[in-house]
Enzyme design. Structure first.
Site, mmCIF file in Angstrom:
data_model
loop_
_atom_site.group_PDB
_atom_site.id
_atom_site.type_symbol
_atom_site.label_atom_id
_atom_site.label_comp_id
_atom_site.label_asym_id
_atom_site.label_seq_id
_atom_site.Cartn_x
_atom_site.Cartn_y
_atom_site.Cartn_z
ATOM 1 N N ALA A 238 0.825 -1.209 0.000
ATOM 2 C CA ALA A 238 0.000 0.000 0.000
ATOM 3 C C ALA A 238 0.860 1.261 0.000
ATOM 4 C CB ALA A 238 -0.946 -0.025 1.201
ATOM 5 N N ARG A 239 1.100 1.812 1.170
ATOM 6 C CA ARG A 239 1.959 2.978 1.344
ATOM 7 C C ARG A 239 2.799 2.770 2.599
ATOM 8 N NH1 ARG A 239 1.329 3.776 -3.139
ATOM 9 N NH2 ARG A 239 0.368 5.537 -4.241
ATOM 10 N N GLU A 268 10.439 7.389 0.926
ATOM 11 C CA GLU A 268 11.160 6.838 -0.229
ATOM 12 C C GLU A 268 11.884 7.957 -0.972
ATOM 13 O OE1 GLU A 268 8.361 4.843 -2.761
ATOM 14 O OE2 GLU A 268 7.655 3.512 -1.179
ATOM 15 N N HIS A 286 9.612 -0.423 -4.641
ATOM 16 C CA HIS A 286 8.366 0.193 -5.119
ATOM 17 C C HIS A 286 8.148 -0.096 -6.606
ATOM 18 C CE1 HIS A 286 5.354 3.681 -4.373
ATOM 19 N NE2 HIS A 286 4.867 2.803 -5.231
ATOM 20 N N GLY A 288 5.501 -2.107 -7.719
ATOM 21 C CA GLY A 288 4.188 -2.723 -7.849
ATOM 22 C C GLY A 288 3.537 -2.533 -9.201
#
Length: 320
Positions: A238-239, A268, A286, A288
């Site tokens: 998600a985050r 990030e 990251h 995704g």
């Protein structure tokens, strides 16, 4: 005929750039380095539309300084926490996003995190690349099977549902916590929990798939992690700001959490250095949505939104 002026803040997929050049007077950030706030404001001057990414922070201070020419901000993402929606609305700037294009790609990486963490994939690869593998051993890198395990999905939106679909193929028992219960057709036999605490109490593997909001940020903290079973696995697609890094790292070091799989991080790319020291952490940068199909669809959807707004039509996926 004068074409509308479009600022594209990063180098996107070739198909997206080609279409943008065809239909707009395109100002492309060919350096592909995130703009500073001052650079964003300066490059947006005279533009009709901005096609931005998660790396571009449009807080109220930046939005207040945007040229009156700016009519639309289209973000190349499903997340939109980098944009102050109320500030944009107050300025009369429409904001749109790309919620559908990322679902399959993100769910695939989400399930890769589950598999990678459960089967200790990164540990095995590091062993091999270090030329330290001495051959098969009966109890080497013992991980977990997925069948019959309770997968707790925190956030059952489109991505959460797509992860659940893949988990069913591995014969997992699906549980979820969401702000509202899904209807039976979408639930497909999954067990709904009315609270996050209830979900945590039963999950063998926790998959974080909720949006970043004022209610969810920091929700996976020491108290929440303590409610998981000893030896549980935690993954996050998600985050990063949903997780309190120090608390998760401490839970892994203590052995309470057996393995983690992460694709997103707070701050990030300057992630918490403690993650690098965890052998039992399956870490991805990251990625995704990092498939060309998703990138092309995201560009298509973003430009469809811009086209509609500048033409006076309601865009397909508007936030404000």
């Amino acid at each position: 005929m004068t074409r509308p002026k479009l600022l594209m803040t990063r180098v996107l997929s070739p198909a997206t750039i080609s279409r943008a050049r065809r239909d707009y007077d395109l100002d492309l950030n060919e350096a592909d380095v995130p703009f500073t706030p001052d650079e964003l404001v300066a490059r947006a001057a005279g533009k009709d539309a901005l096609l931005i990414t998660l790396a571009d922070k449009f807080g109220s201070d930046v939005i207040a300084r945007l040229d009156p020419s700016v009519k639309v901000i289209a973000t190349y993402s499903v997340g939109h926490e980098h944009i102050d929606l109320q500030a944009a609305k107050a300025r009369g700037i429409r904001v749109a996003y790309t919620p559908d294009a990322v679902t399959v790609a993100t769910a695939e990486i989400g399930f890769l995190l589950i598999l990678g963490a459960a089967r200790r994939a990164s540990e095995g690869e590091r062993l091999l690349r270090a030329k330290a593998w001495r051959g098969w051993q009966p109890m080497q890198l013992i991980g977990r099977r997925l069948d019959g395990k309770r997968l707790g999905i925190y956030g059952m939106g489109k991505i959460g549902q797509a992860i659940a679909k893949r988990a069913r193929g591995f014969d997992m028992d699906i549980h979820y916590f969401n702000r509202r219960r899904l209807d039976a057709a979408d639930e497909q036999g999954a067990t709904w929990h009315a609270t996050l605490d209830s979900l945590l109490a039963v999950a063998d593997i926790l998959c974080i798939a909720a949006p970043s909001t004022s209610e969810t940020r920091g929700s996976i903290n020491a108290a929440a992690l303590a409610k998981l079973k000893p030896g549980a696995i935690v993954t996050n697609i998600a985050r990063g700001d949903l997780v309190v890094d120090d608390d998760l790292i401490a839970a892994v070091k203590s052995g309470h959490i057996a393995h983690i799989g992460l694709d997103v991080y707070a701050n990030e790319p300057d992630i918490h250095p403690g993650y690098y020291d965890l052998e039992n952490a399956f870490l991805l940068p990251h990625m995704g949505t990092s498939v060309i199909e998703a990138r092309d669809e995201m560009g298509r959807d973003a430009l469809d939104n811009i086209d509609a707004i500048l033409a006076g039509r309601e865009p397909p996926t508007a936030l404000v």
